[in-house]
Design an enzyme around this catalytic site. Structure first.
Site, PDB file in Angstrom:
ATOM      1  N   THR A 210      -8.509  -9.324  -1.145  1.00  0.00           N
ATOM      2  CA  THR A 210      -8.840 -10.633  -1.706  1.00  0.00           C
ATOM      3  C   THR A 210      -9.698 -11.464  -0.754  1.00  0.00           C
ATOM      4  OG1 THR A 210      -7.817 -12.755  -2.288  1.00  0.00           O
ATOM      5  CG2 THR A 210      -6.571 -11.377  -0.802  1.00  0.00           C
ATOM      6  N   ASP A 211     -10.441 -12.410  -1.328  1.00  0.00           N
ATOM      7  CA  ASP A 211     -11.228 -13.325  -0.490  1.00  0.00           C
ATOM      8  C   ASP A 211     -10.326 -14.240   0.348  1.00  0.00           C
ATOM      9  OD1 ASP A 211     -10.297 -14.994  -2.536  1.00  0.00           O
ATOM     10  OD2 ASP A 211     -12.280 -15.711  -3.151  1.00  0.00           O
ATOM     11  N   GLU A 212      -9.050 -14.353  -0.049  1.00  0.00           N
ATOM     12  CA  GLU A 212      -8.156 -15.282   0.663  1.00  0.00           C
ATOM     13  C   GLU A 212      -7.918 -14.863   2.114  1.00  0.00           C
ATOM     14  OE1 GLU A 212      -4.798 -16.848  -1.342  1.00  0.00           O
ATOM     15  OE2 GLU A 212      -5.791 -16.816  -3.279  1.00  0.00           O
TER      16      GLU A 212
ATOM     17  N   TYR B  73       1.102 -14.926   1.682  1.00  0.00           N
ATOM     18  CA  TYR B  73       0.421 -13.927   0.826  1.00  0.00           C
ATOM     19  C   TYR B  73      -0.854 -13.420   1.496  1.00  0.00           C
ATOM     20  CZ  TYR B  73      -2.918 -12.248  -2.637  1.00  0.00           C
ATOM     21  OH  TYR B  73      -3.878 -11.504  -3.286  1.00  0.00           O
TER      22      TYR B  73
ATOM     23  N   LYS C  41      -1.962  -9.667   2.998  1.00  0.00           N
ATOM     24  CA  LYS C  41      -3.121  -8.894   2.535  1.00  0.00           C
ATOM     25  C   LYS C  41      -4.071  -8.585   3.700  1.00  0.00           C
ATOM     26  CE  LYS C  41      -3.998  -7.865  -1.166  1.00  0.00           C
ATOM     27  NZ  LYS C  41      -3.609  -6.652  -1.958  1.00  0.00           N
TER      28      LYS C  41
END
Ligand code: NAD
Ligand code: TDX
Length: 337
Positions: A124-126, A149, A153
């Site tokens: 994810t971009d997060e 989260y 990741k």
């Protein structure tokens, strides 16, 4: 090809399985999913009778189970399985570390033992953290995750890439922006807003509503992942984004417009702790090297998505009347919804 898709009963995984079986009708797809609250076999009802598709209920952290599946002669693993909701990671981080970090490590270890030809880690971009008002994330942006989260990741990405560098495991990583579309669990912003509005309920907007997300229609992401699977270079990261930035407020206003509902249904609530201000993906690498580009822009995608939730009320009403209610109360009730 024989492909093991993990987390295929969730939002993106199920959309990806539909895409894969349409695009490559001769491929065999095995879906390994633990069926947590977010896993829903209804998402795959229309392919359940397809002889090229099979489902196994189980945990990616169960090494013996994964070994047994790999012994069927898999050509690739695409790892979607994860705890995926930021707000839940703030309430209860442990399952995020267990599945997203340790589960991924188990898959990588078995892939290594069995000399798997291809391992695609869905990220994810997060993991890049939060942007200021300008700039976009490239694959070289440093990782700076802020929630349990996104930290889980980022850990999984780094372990996966380390297995490439150290053990030559053929790992590829995709980092995608916010997906939306059919079968998204109604805890995430867009399906929460659409389904609340369909019942004329208030929609909760965190903080000042000016946080920015970069939206991609889920089918475009499925197409990009398929390209990375077939044409991506081992050891590389590919950012996937459609260039559709929006503040949460203007996104919700767009939904209100399409659904012909009043602005008075927006309720500002207490902000998410550690809420990242802005995400924006630079997709130049996948566009220039693999020739990918998105097909669906935000306005069109929003209409398609609203239309899907309108036609599939049974699907989301079953979810919103179950265990989900307890979560909704825990996350929102103290803030007045
Ligand atoms: P989701 O929560 O809808 O689905 C996750 C699926 O994984 C569920 O079916 C669940 O049952 C399964 N699962 C959870 N723990 C498992 C375990 N231990 N073993 C086997 N299965 C397990 O998530 P999603 O939105 O479809 O996201 C899929 C992947 O894409 C995740 O890795 C997520 O981090 C990533 N991602 C999501 C978005 C987004 O906007 N939704 C954006 C970028 C990246
Ligand atoms: O009720 C809400 N009100 C609100 O204002 C919810 C649920 C969210 N928000 C805000 C928070 C975010 O700024 O809307 C934005 C989107 O929130 P989410 O749908 O929870 O997504 P986000 O936190 O951006 O993370 C998503 O995109 C990246 C996915 O859940 C992740 O799995 C993915 O990695």
């Amino acid at each position: 090809m024989k492909i093991l898709v993990t987390g295929g009963a969730g939002f993106i995984g199920s959309n990806f399985i539909h895409y894969l079986l349409d695009r490559h009708p001769d491929y065999d797809v095995v879906n390994l999913d633990k069926l947590t609250y977010a896993g829903n076999l209804e998402n795959l009802q229309s392919v359940s009778g397809n002889s090229h598709y099979s489902f196994i209920k189980g945990d990616i952290a169960d090494a013996d189970l994964v070994r047994g599946i790999m012994d069927r002669g898999m050509d690739a693993i695409i790892n979607f399985a994860a705890e995926s909701h930021v707000d839940r990671s703030i309430l209860e981080p442990a399952s995020f570390i267990r599945t997203n970090v340790l589960g991924t490590q188990v898959l990588l270890d078995v892939a290594r033992e069995r000399h798997l030809p291809r391992f695609v880690q869905i990220s994810t971009d997060e993991v890049y953290g939060s942007l200021g008002p300008t700039g976009r994330f490239t694959e070289d942006t440093c990782l700076c995750p802020n929630s349990p989260y996104s930290a889980s990741k980022a850990s999984a990405d780094m372990i996966a890439l380390a297995y490439h560098r150290t053990f030559d495991l053929p790992v590829l990583v995709t980092r995608t922006s916010n997906n939306y579309g059919p079968y998204q669990f109604p805890e995430k912003l867009l399906p929460l807003v659409i389904t609340n509005l369909m019942e004329d309920r208030q929609v909760p907007l965190y903080g000042d509503g000016m946080n920015v997300r970069d939206w991609i229609f889920v089918k475009d992401n499925a197409e990009a992942i398929d390209l990375v699977l077939h044409k991506g270079k081992e050891g590389e990261v590919y950012n996937i984004g459609a260039g559709c930035e929006s503040t949460n407020l203007s996104l919700i206003q767009g939904v209100l417009d399409v659904m012909k509902k009043p602005d008075s249904l927006i309720t500002y609530v207490k902000d998410r702790p550690g809420h990242d201000r802005r995400y924006a993906i630079d997709p130049s690498k996948i566009r220039n090297i693999l020739g990918w580009s998105p097909r669906t822009m935000l306005q069109d995608g929003l209409r398609k998505t609203i239309d899907w939730y309108t036609k599939n009320t049974d699907w989301w009403k079953r979810i919103k009347s179950g265990e989900y209610l307890k979560y909704y109360e825990k996350n929102y009730t103290p803030k007045g919804l």
